[in-house]
Enzyme design. Structure first.
Site, mmCIF file in Angstrom:
data_model
loop_
_atom_site.group_PDB
_atom_site.id
_atom_site.type_symbol
_atom_site.label_atom_id
_atom_site.label_comp_id
_atom_site.label_asym_id
_atom_site.label_seq_id
_atom_site.Cartn_x
_atom_site.Cartn_y
_atom_site.Cartn_z
ATOM 1 N N ALA A 41 46.354 42.046 53.325
ATOM 2 C CA ALA A 41 45.142 41.199 53.344
ATOM 3 C C ALA A 41 45.549 39.792 52.910
ATOM 4 O O ALA A 41 44.973 39.206 51.986
ATOM 5 C CB ALA A 41 44.047 41.787 52.464
ATOM 6 N N LEU A 42 46.550 39.276 53.582
ATOM 7 C CA LEU A 42 47.212 38.055 53.121
ATOM 8 C C LEU A 42 46.318 36.830 53.251
ATOM 9 O O LEU A 42 45.475 36.741 54.134
ATOM 10 C CB LEU A 42 48.501 37.836 53.920
ATOM 11 N N HIS A 85 49.282 34.080 49.156
ATOM 12 C CA HIS A 85 50.513 34.812 49.515
ATOM 13 C C HIS A 85 51.488 33.881 50.240
ATOM 14 O O HIS A 85 52.702 33.966 50.050
ATOM 15 C CB HIS A 85 50.185 36.003 50.419
ATOM 16 N N LYS A 108 48.314 34.167 39.231
ATOM 17 C CA LYS A 108 46.933 34.646 39.085
ATOM 18 C C LYS A 108 46.916 35.987 38.346
ATOM 19 O O LYS A 108 46.077 36.225 37.504
ATOM 20 C CB LYS A 108 46.248 34.806 40.453
ATOM 21 N N GLN A 160 50.428 41.002 34.999
ATOM 22 C CA GLN A 160 51.420 41.646 35.877
ATOM 23 C C GLN A 160 52.726 40.839 35.869
ATOM 24 O O GLN A 160 53.821 41.412 35.772
ATOM 25 C CB GLN A 160 50.843 41.732 37.287
ATOM 26 N N LEU A 185 42.288 32.229 44.930
ATOM 27 C CA LEU A 185 42.369 33.056 46.137
ATOM 28 C C LEU A 185 42.739 34.476 45.744
ATOM 29 O O LEU A 185 43.592 34.695 44.898
ATOM 30 C CB LEU A 185 43.405 32.502 47.114
ATOM 31 N N SER A 186 42.066 35.431 46.392
ATOM 32 C CA SER A 186 42.335 36.845 46.136
ATOM 33 C C SER A 186 41.917 37.627 47.373
ATOM 34 O O SER A 186 40.929 37.264 48.036
ATOM 35 C CB SER A 186 41.505 37.318 44.934
HETATM 36 O O1 PAF Z 1 50.059 41.974 43.070
HETATM 37 C C1 PAF Z 1 50.019 42.886 43.933
HETATM 38 O O2 PAF Z 1 49.619 42.660 45.077
HETATM 39 C C2 PAF Z 1 50.493 44.282 43.568
HETATM 40 O O3 PAF Z 1 50.160 44.600 42.261
HETATM 41 C C3 PAF Z 1 51.995 44.492 43.823
HETATM 42 C C4 PAF Z 1 52.846 43.603 42.944
HETATM 43 C C5 PAF Z 1 52.313 44.227 45.298
HETATM 44 C C6 PAF Z 1 52.379 45.948 43.518
HETATM 45 O O4 PAF Z 1 51.672 46.833 44.305
#
Ligand code: PAF
Length: 291
Positions: A42-43, A47, A160, A164, A195-196
């Site tokens: 879902a870029l 991304h 964002k 993580q 953006l998400s």
């Molecule tokens: O940030 C994301 O889209 C996900 O957490 C990742 C790093 C691709 C792992 O599934």
């Protein structure tokens, strides 16, 4: 325009990366660098900023597209996650991406899941991890697999998802992965919304309401002169009155440890926020300076 080659299997992507490295050596690059951009598809332009950074720092760019079941708590959230492989590949065409690795869940987890998990310690249980039990263990486990499968020199993540980014960077350092982690600034809409891939699930009213996350962060940054409590209070008051927004957490943390910053904290701190907007979970963060 050059289209990425799509590989669906672990053996296929490993062989492809090996062949591309060999081609690069034959073309006169003695030590070609491979960058991996892990995504769930879902870029969007956020991304593409990761891909752009990857192309700046590497000779061969691989993008993985995999909606990882291990990091979703609720089946409904996993099922609602958009899957748009064809348009994702189109979006990556002409962007210098050599390979898209798009495995099925069966390819990644032939036993249905992974009994072995990589865990992120107490930081993984806090903030996002408190609301989404097991989420970060799922992320760290799949990132570990992707790093082993692709074998990149560099892996690129977005700011964002600050928690993580912290956990992946620490994991790679503590477990001696031969990979450098690059973190890229958040890309925003004109009104500040980060953006998400989840933004496309907001209806028009929710989309308008979602602006308040960024407004709350702005308010917190502007109030930082008054200290941590004043900064939090400013963000909370910006959020008030937005009925569609249900705040999950709002914290100011030390970016070096991801532990809460107290009133004696000095320097750059991270303000992190998560909220549900009409049932869609959104996160964001910004840096504020406390003197
Ligand atoms: O940030 C994301 O889209 C996900 O957490 C990742 C790093 C691709 C792992 O599934």
């Amino acid at each position: 325009m050059s289209q990425p080659i799509v590989e669906h299997t672990i053996a296929g992507v490993r062989e492809r990366v090996r062949a591309l490295r060999a081609d690069a050596v034959a073309a006169g690059i003695p030590h070609p660098r491979v960058a991996l951009v892990p995504t769930m598809g879902a870029l969007h332009a956020g991304h593409l900023a990761l891909v752009e950074r990857a192309s700046e720092v590497a000779d061969i760019v691989v993008v993985s597209i995999f909606v990882n079941p291990l990091q979703f708590g609720e089946q409904a959230d996993l099922e609602a996650y958009p899957r748009t492989l064809d348009s994702d590949v189109e979006m990556l065409t002409g962007k210098g991406v050599a390979v898209v690795f798009a495995p099925s869940a069966d390819e990644m987890y032939p036993q249905g899941s992974s009994a072995t998990r990589v865990t992120g310690g107490d930081v993984a249980q806090r903030l996002e991890g408190r609301s989404r039990r097991g989420h970060f263990d799922g992320v760290l486990t799949v990132v570990t697999k992707l790093l082993h499968i692709v074998g990149p020199d560099i892996a690129v993540f977005g700011q964002k998802d600050a928690q993580q980014a912290f956990l992946v960077t620490r994991m790679v350092r503590e477990l001696d992965f031969p990979t450098t982690i690059e973190i890229v600034e958040t890309v925003r809409e004109d009104d500040g919304l980060a953006l998400s891939s989840r933004n496309r699930r907001l209806d028009a009213r929710e989309r308008r309401a979602a602006r308040v996350l960024h407004q709350a962060l702005d308010a917190a940054v502007s109030a930082a002169d008054g200290g941590i409590d004043a900064s939090i209070a400013a963000a909370q008051s910006a959020l008030m009155g937005e009925d569609l927004v249900r705040l999950d957490h709002l914290s100011i943390i030390d970016p070096a440890t991801f532990q809460p910053a107290d009133d004696s904290f000095k320097g750059a701190a991270l303000i992190v926020i998560a909220a549900e907007v009409g049932g869609v979970r959104l996160i964001d963060n910004d840096t504020a300076y406390f003197g």
